[in-house]
Scaffold this active site. Structure first.
Site, PDB file in Angstrom:
ATOM      1  N   THR A   1       0.823  -1.211   0.000  1.00  0.00           N
ATOM      2  CA  THR A   1       0.000   0.000   0.000  1.00  0.00           C
ATOM      3  C   THR A   1       0.857   1.262   0.000  1.00  0.00           C
ATOM      4  O   THR A   1       2.044   1.231   0.307  1.00  0.00           O
ATOM      5  CB  THR A   1      -0.937   0.013   1.228  1.00  0.00           C
ATOM      6  N   ASP A   2       0.218   2.353  -0.355  1.00  0.00           N
ATOM      7  CA  ASP A   2       0.928   3.638  -0.386  1.00  0.00           C
ATOM      8  C   ASP A   2       0.471   4.509   0.776  1.00  0.00           C
ATOM      9  O   ASP A   2      -0.256   4.053   1.664  1.00  0.00           O
ATOM     10  CB  ASP A   2       0.718   4.328  -1.738  1.00  0.00           C
ATOM     11  N   GLN A   3       0.866   5.768   0.763  1.00  0.00           N
ATOM     12  CA  GLN A   3       0.550   6.693   1.854  1.00  0.00           C
ATOM     13  C   GLN A   3      -0.955   6.914   2.006  1.00  0.00           C
ATOM     14  O   GLN A   3      -1.432   7.243   3.080  1.00  0.00           O
ATOM     15  CB  GLN A   3       1.267   8.025   1.615  1.00  0.00           C
ATOM     16  N   MET A   4      -1.718   6.665   0.949  1.00  0.00           N
ATOM     17  CA  MET A   4      -3.165   6.845   1.001  1.00  0.00           C
ATOM     18  C   MET A   4      -3.871   5.612   1.563  1.00  0.00           C
ATOM     19  O   MET A   4      -5.086   5.602   1.734  1.00  0.00           O
ATOM     20  CB  MET A   4      -3.704   7.167  -0.392  1.00  0.00           C
TER      21      MET A   4
ATOM     22  N   VAL B   1      -4.031   2.651   0.116  1.00  0.00           N
ATOM     23  CA  VAL B   1      -4.551   1.779  -0.942  1.00  0.00           C
ATOM     24  C   VAL B   1      -3.379   1.094  -1.644  1.00  0.00           C
ATOM     25  O   VAL B   1      -2.228   1.531  -1.541  1.00  0.00           O
ATOM     26  CB  VAL B   1      -5.410   2.561  -1.963  1.00  0.00           C
TER      27      VAL B   1
END
Length: 143
Positions: free
Chosen positions: A15-18, A20
């Site tokens: 996943t990324d910083q968001m 997702v």
């Protein structure tokens, strides 16, 4: 047409910083689905590579419909979208927990000699794969 469905679990590092799944990881998931599809036909990429042949991606298309988040379960449907004896195009749907299409895409492949990247015909170099691919295109149902 023959399809395979492979379960996936979203890992934190995907996943990324968001929160997702990072977009590039879907290509890794495509590879997981493609490998399982090929195994469902009775073959393994490793056996092809023992012959000094690899199958690079020559084109990739991906469309993002809905996010998938850490902790969710997902699955990838994989099928043979097009095959002409030289080029192979695999199709993919990544489904979320609600069985909705979150991501769809296609990857195009050829096979080449690893030593010099000269293209080969699947039909001539691997006639058993060719026959299985032709059957997969005409097969109805899922595995």
């Amino acid at each position: 047409m023959k399809k395979t469905t492979t379960p996936l679990e979203v890992r934190y590092q995907e996943t990324d910083q968001m929160g997702v799944v990072y977009h590039a990881n879907y290509l890794v998931w495509f590879e997981i689905g493609r490998t399982k599809f090929i195994e469902s036909l009775g073959f393994r990429y490793a056996d092809m590579e023992k012959e000094g042949v690899v199958s690079p991606v020559t084109n990739a298309n991906i469309s993002f419909k809905k996010p998938i988040r850490y902790g969710e379960k997902a699955s990838i449907e994989t099928w043979l979208d097009h095959y002409d004896g030289l080029r192979t195009i695999y199709g993919y749907h990544i489904l979320n927990e609600q069985n909705e299409v979150a991501v769809c895409g296609k990857t195009e492949h050829v096979i080449v000699k690893k030593a010099n990247f000269r293209p080969l015909s699947v039909r001539k170099a691997f006639p058993d794969w060719h026959e299985a691919y032709m059957n997969a295109l005409s097969k109805v149902g899922n595995v």
